[in-house]
Design a protein around this motif. Sequence first.
Motif, PDB file in Angstrom:
ATOM      1  N   ILE A  27       0.791  -1.096  -0.071  1.00 49.19           N
ATOM      2  CA  ILE A  27      -0.006   0.021  -0.130  1.00 49.19           C
ATOM      3  C   ILE A  27       0.801   1.130   0.029  1.00 49.19           C
ATOM      4  O   ILE A  27       0.658   2.261  -0.823  1.00 49.19           O
ATOM      5  N   ALA A  28       2.116   1.215   0.914  1.00 50.60           N
ATOM      6  CA  ALA A  28       2.874   2.240   0.859  1.00 50.60           C
ATOM      7  C   ALA A  28       3.289   2.555  -0.395  1.00 50.60           C
ATOM      8  O   ALA A  28       3.658   3.818  -1.051  1.00 50.60           O
ATOM      9  N   GLY A  29       3.894   1.542  -1.111  1.00 55.03           N
ATOM     10  CA  GLY A  29       4.458   1.530  -2.465  1.00 55.03           C
ATOM     11  C   GLY A  29       3.446   2.076  -3.325  1.00 55.03           C
ATOM     12  O   GLY A  29       3.975   2.766  -4.180  1.00 55.03           O
ATOM     13  N   TRP A  30       2.130   1.653  -3.562  1.00 55.84           N
ATOM     14  CA  TRP A  30       1.311   2.185  -4.294  1.00 55.84           C
ATOM     15  C   TRP A  30       0.994   3.678  -3.876  1.00 55.84           C
ATOM     16  O   TRP A  30       0.685   4.487  -5.079  1.00 55.84           O
ATOM     17  N   LEU A  31       0.921   3.953  -2.939  1.00 59.26           N
ATOM     18  CA  LEU A  31       0.706   5.586  -2.314  1.00 59.26           C
ATOM     19  C   LEU A  31       1.819   6.186  -2.869  1.00 59.26           C
ATOM     20  O   LEU A  31       1.705   7.643  -2.578  1.00 59.26           O
ATOM     21  N   PHE A  32       2.713   5.849  -3.266  1.00 62.35           N
ATOM     22  CA  PHE A  32       4.029   6.769  -3.536  1.00 62.35           C
ATOM     23  C   PHE A  32       3.562   7.772  -4.860  1.00 62.35           C
ATOM     24  O   PHE A  32       4.140   8.690  -4.954  1.00 62.35           O
ATOM     25  N   VAL A  33       2.754   7.190  -5.342  1.00 59.17           N
ATOM     26  CA  VAL A  33       2.229   8.187  -6.392  1.00 59.17           C
ATOM     27  C   VAL A  33       1.714   9.472  -6.093  1.00 59.17           C
ATOM     28  O   VAL A  33       1.572  10.232  -6.820  1.00 59.17           O
ATOM     29  N   LEU A  34       0.969   9.359  -5.010  1.00 51.96           N
ATOM     30  CA  LEU A  34       0.372  10.481  -4.538  1.00 51.96           C
ATOM     31  C   LEU A  34       1.339  11.910  -4.146  1.00 51.96           C
ATOM     32  O   LEU A  34       1.211  12.818  -4.751  1.00 51.96           O
ATOM     33  N   PRO A  35       2.500  11.655  -3.238  1.00 50.43           N
ATOM     34  CA  PRO A  35       3.440  12.870  -3.140  1.00 50.43           C
ATOM     35  C   PRO A  35       4.013  13.126  -4.184  1.00 50.43           C
ATOM     36  O   PRO A  35       4.298  14.020  -4.588  1.00 50.43           O
ATOM     37  N   LEU A  84       5.445   0.859 -10.459  1.00 46.97           N
ATOM     38  CA  LEU A  84       6.822   0.964 -10.056  1.00 46.97           C
ATOM     39  C   LEU A  84       7.067   0.879  -8.638  1.00 46.97           C
ATOM     40  O   LEU A  84       7.973   0.033  -7.894  1.00 46.97           O
ATOM     41  N   GLY A  85       6.194   1.709  -7.905  1.00 45.07           N
ATOM     42  CA  GLY A  85       6.135   1.714  -6.469  1.00 45.07           C
ATOM     43  C   GLY A  85       5.845   0.255  -5.865  1.00 45.07           C
ATOM     44  O   GLY A  85       6.546  -0.224  -4.802  1.00 45.07           O
ATOM     45  N   VAL A  86       4.813  -0.196  -6.349  1.00 40.58           N
ATOM     46  CA  VAL A  86       4.322  -1.695  -5.777  1.00 40.58           C
ATOM     47  C   VAL A  86       5.363  -2.693  -5.976  1.00 40.58           C
ATOM     48  O   VAL A  86       5.910  -3.529  -5.071  1.00 40.58           O
ATOM     49  N   LEU A  87       6.088  -2.704  -7.239  1.00 39.21           N
ATOM     50  CA  LEU A  87       7.327  -3.713  -7.570  1.00 39.21           C
ATOM     51  C   LEU A  87       8.301  -3.410  -6.387  1.00 39.21           C
ATOM     52  O   LEU A  87       9.031  -4.596  -6.085  1.00 39.21           O
ATOM     53  N   SER A  88       8.954  -2.257  -6.436  1.00 43.37           N
ATOM     54  CA  SER A  88      10.016  -1.945  -5.529  1.00 43.37           C
ATOM     55  C   SER A  88       9.627  -2.126  -4.007  1.00 43.37           C
ATOM     56  O   SER A  88      10.737  -2.667  -3.398  1.00 43.37           O
ATOM     57  N   ALA A  89       8.377  -1.752  -3.514  1.00 37.45           N
ATOM     58  CA  ALA A  89       8.067  -2.272  -2.086  1.00 37.45           C
ATOM     59  C   ALA A  89       7.888  -3.772  -2.097  1.00 37.45           C
ATOM     60  O   ALA A  89       8.472  -4.350  -1.024  1.00 37.45           O
TER      61      ALA A  89
END
Length: 131
Positions: free
Chosen positions: A80-88, A109-114
């Motif tokens: 979820i934190a990786g997915w939410l990276f798109v917001l900031p 990208l955020g989800v895969l990296s997380a």
Amino acid sequence: MLFQKIQAALFSLFIIPFVLPLVLLDAFELPYWQSVLVYALFALPVVFLYGTTMSLLSEYLSEKTPFRSKRMTSLMFHLIAGWLFVLPYGLLFDLSIFETGVFNFASLLGVLSAAVFFIIDQLLGHYFKTS
């Protein structure tokens, strides 16, 4: 625990730039090795600042939840934190990223990296018997 998160960030920085161009083919329309360099350039501050902070937060939150499987809860918080990276990222740098919706290139990208960060963190915890 902080030392383990920093180690996980270091190992992730050696893995993420090589994995993402394989999963997201032709994302930058560059050859593989140039894509690796682009991902490495952008991954360095994101993994150390955002990834380490969110990993510490997700571990803390998973310990406070009433669920039995703390590891699965932590994985969900990581994703979820990786997915939410798109917001900031979108609000601070590029509002046009929201034109394709919330499931876009940056959130993937955020989800895969997380996921990579979480797996490495768990392997380090298992290897050093800290989790």
